[in-house]
Scaffold this active site. Structure first.
Site, PDB file in Angstrom:
ATOM      1  N   HIS A 360       0.868  -1.183   0.000  1.00  0.00           N
ATOM      2  CA  HIS A 360       0.000   0.000   0.000  1.00  0.00           C
ATOM      3  C   HIS A 360       0.898   1.224   0.000  1.00  0.00           C
ATOM      4  O   HIS A 360       2.086   1.134   0.331  1.00  0.00           O
ATOM      5  CB  HIS A 360      -0.919  -0.002   1.237  1.00  0.00           C
ATOM      6  CG  HIS A 360      -0.191  -0.215   2.528  1.00  0.00           C
ATOM      7  ND1 HIS A 360       0.450   0.804   3.198  1.00  0.00           N
ATOM      8  CD2 HIS A 360       0.039  -1.335   3.262  1.00  0.00           C
ATOM      9  CE1 HIS A 360       1.017   0.309   4.296  1.00  0.00           C
ATOM     10  NE2 HIS A 360       0.796  -0.992   4.348  1.00  0.00           N
ATOM     11  N   TYR A 414       0.135 -17.675   6.010  1.00  0.00           N
ATOM     12  CA  TYR A 414      -0.514 -17.929   7.304  1.00  0.00           C
ATOM     13  C   TYR A 414      -1.173 -19.304   7.222  1.00  0.00           C
ATOM     14  O   TYR A 414      -2.117 -19.490   6.452  1.00  0.00           O
ATOM     15  CB  TYR A 414      -1.552 -16.831   7.595  1.00  0.00           C
ATOM     16  CG  TYR A 414      -0.986 -15.450   7.335  1.00  0.00           C
ATOM     17  CD1 TYR A 414      -0.245 -14.782   8.316  1.00  0.00           C
ATOM     18  CD2 TYR A 414      -1.129 -14.835   6.085  1.00  0.00           C
ATOM     19  CE1 TYR A 414       0.318 -13.542   8.061  1.00  0.00           C
ATOM     20  CE2 TYR A 414      -0.566 -13.596   5.820  1.00  0.00           C
ATOM     21  CZ  TYR A 414       0.157 -12.953   6.807  1.00  0.00           C
ATOM     22  OH  TYR A 414       0.720 -11.735   6.541  1.00  0.00           O
TER      23      TYR A 414
END
Ligand code: GLY
Ligand code: MN
Ligand code: MN
Length: 463
Positions: A360, A414
């Site tokens: 971002h 994850y």
């Protein structure tokens, strides 16, 4: 005069030049926020306002007109209030200190704004950013309209100042890059400190909790003058790393497990944003290292894709390619179900273990402003069917990277417990996040004051 004052004056001049004939801009700073009862949150100015003034007091407004004149409204001097709350700059000193043309007490705002708006063509202000601002503007415009029979003209157009300021803020100037490099350096030092505390305490047989490591981070931020954490610190031990928005809490940090820290400071209004994942006791196990090296390879691919002329989405696509291939190779996603890499990517099979974007914009706000669509191509819409839902998706060309833009590069993996994945990888969460400045030839990682190579992390933690 503050030596940085000309920087803010030059930014105001650039904004003024974009307001158009008869334009006027109104920019408030942030309100004071109460935390509970009469205790307030530490005050944080509004980023747009600060970008144009460098002024950090609450209860202040900037008014800019297309001819380049700037008017500041700020808290008046008040000896009694200053004894309680601290020194105020005050309107008398503001022009010399901040380089604005004139300044008044904020108590005069409602009286003076209608006069300033009178006979202007367009009023600009940041849309949908300050609760109640639209109502204040409406009230002032109502007062202008009340004077039309005396010959006053009211602005006929309202425009979003964010559109102008977001474009300016997206490409950082030398002053901003200097601050961001310093913030990054402090944050990197904080990560080093947290890593070393973890292994040192565990070696000494002491109990370690997530908050012990958070304390190291906060100490290092303040020790070097950073005012705040740039966002809520994540210190996630073991399986907690698989909770993306976990906050530093009180869970034990155990030898043999990984710790994921996503934490960084804000220095003089500018954020940094770093994630490191390290073995609590300083030594990666084989499965941890396997997954870590996969994320690191994905990050390296994304770093190589971060250069001028590339699209904002290129680093993400590069990272997804490496991660997905690795997931297929390691049995994290089913090869029989997703035959080829392209198939697995098209069907978003990697989402099972990698469900966020790779970066971002970064600046005054950790998720900084700036359009992710290339402005010159905003009309070029392409349509495609989502292979999973069948939904029609409209894509616009992603932003083209230019020198001076700053973005994060933060792939992760994850793995939650599931019979579909090898047990040795269960509960491992890894993210590696660096801050990249786009340069003429590629990008510069400003957060490598803390290492990412597993061997370098182990060496640091053995020290
Ligand atoms: N720390 C917030 C983020 O990485 O986006
Ligand atoms: Mn980030
Ligand atoms: Mn982060």
């Amino acid at each position: 005069m503050n030596p940085d004052t000309p920087i803010y004056a030059a930014r105001r001049a650039r904004v003024a030049a974009q307001l158009g004939e008869g334009g006027i801009a109104v920019v408030p700073t942030a309100p004071v926020q109460m935390r509970n009862r009469d205790a307030d949150f530490p005050y944080r100015h509004d980023s747009y306002f600060y970008y144009l003034t460098g002024f950090t007091e609450p209860h202040a407004w900037l008014v800019l007109t297309a001819d380049g004149r700037s008017t500041l409204f700020c808290q008046p001097k008040d000896l009694e209030r200053e004894i309680w709350d601290g020194i105020r700059l005050g309107p008398e000193a503001a022009p010399a200190a901040l380089g604005v043309d004139e300044a008044f007490s904020v108590d005069e705002l409602d009286q003076r704004l209608p006069r300033l708006l009178e006979n202007r063509a367009t009023v600009w202000y940041p849309f949908a950013t300050h609760a109640g601002l639209e109502g204040r503007i409406d009230g002032w415009l109502g007062k202008v309209r009340a004077r039309v029979r005396f010959g006053a003209l009211a602005p006929e157009a309202q425009r979003d100042l964010c559109a102008v300021l977001d474009e300016m803020r997206l490409v950082k100037d030398a002053h901003e890059l200097g601050l961001m490099r310093r913030a990054a350096l402090i944050s990197a030092g904080a990560h080093v400190r947290a890593m070393q505390r973890s292994s040192r305490m565990l070696r000494a047989g002491q109990a370690v909790c997530e908050y012990h490591l958070e304390a190291e981070l906060l100490h290092e931020f303040r020790q070097h003058g950073a005012q705040f954490p740039a966002y809520g610190s994540i210190v996630a031990a073991g399986a907690n790393a698989c909770v993306l928005h976990y906050r530093a809490d009180r869970a034990p940090v155990r030898a043999g497990e990984l710790v994921l820290i996503d934490a960084a400071c804000e220095l003089d209004g500018y954020a940094s944003d770093i994630t490191r994942t390290f073995p609590a006791d300083g030594k990666f196990t084989a499965p941890q290292r396997t997954l870590y090296e996969l994320v690191l390879a994905a990050q390296q691919a994304a770093v190589e894709a971060t250069r001028p002329g590339a699209r904002f989405t290129d680093p993400h696509e590069a990272a997804v390619k490496v991660l997905t291939q690795g997931m297929l190779d390691l049995g994290l996603i089913d090869r029989d179900q997703h035959g080829t890499l392209d198939d697995a990517i098209a069907r978003r099979a990697y989402f099972a273990h990698y469900m966020h974007r790779t970066g971002h914009w970064l600046g005054m706000d950790v998720h900084d402003c700036g359009s992710y669509v290339e402005p010159s191509e905003v009309g070029q819409v392409s349509e495609r069917r989502d292979p999973l839902s069948g939904e029609l998706i409209k894509d616009r060309p992603a932003r083209i990277l230019r020198p001076g833009m700053v973005l994060t590069i933060e792939p992760g993996l994850y793995v939650r417990p599931s019979e579909k994945v090898p047990r040795e990888f269960w509960n491992i969460g890894i993210r590696i996040e660096d801050d990249a400045v786009v340069t003429d030839g590629g990008c510069e990682l400003i957060t490598r004051g803390v290492p990412v190579e597993p061997g370098a992390i182990e060496a640091l933690m053995a020290d």
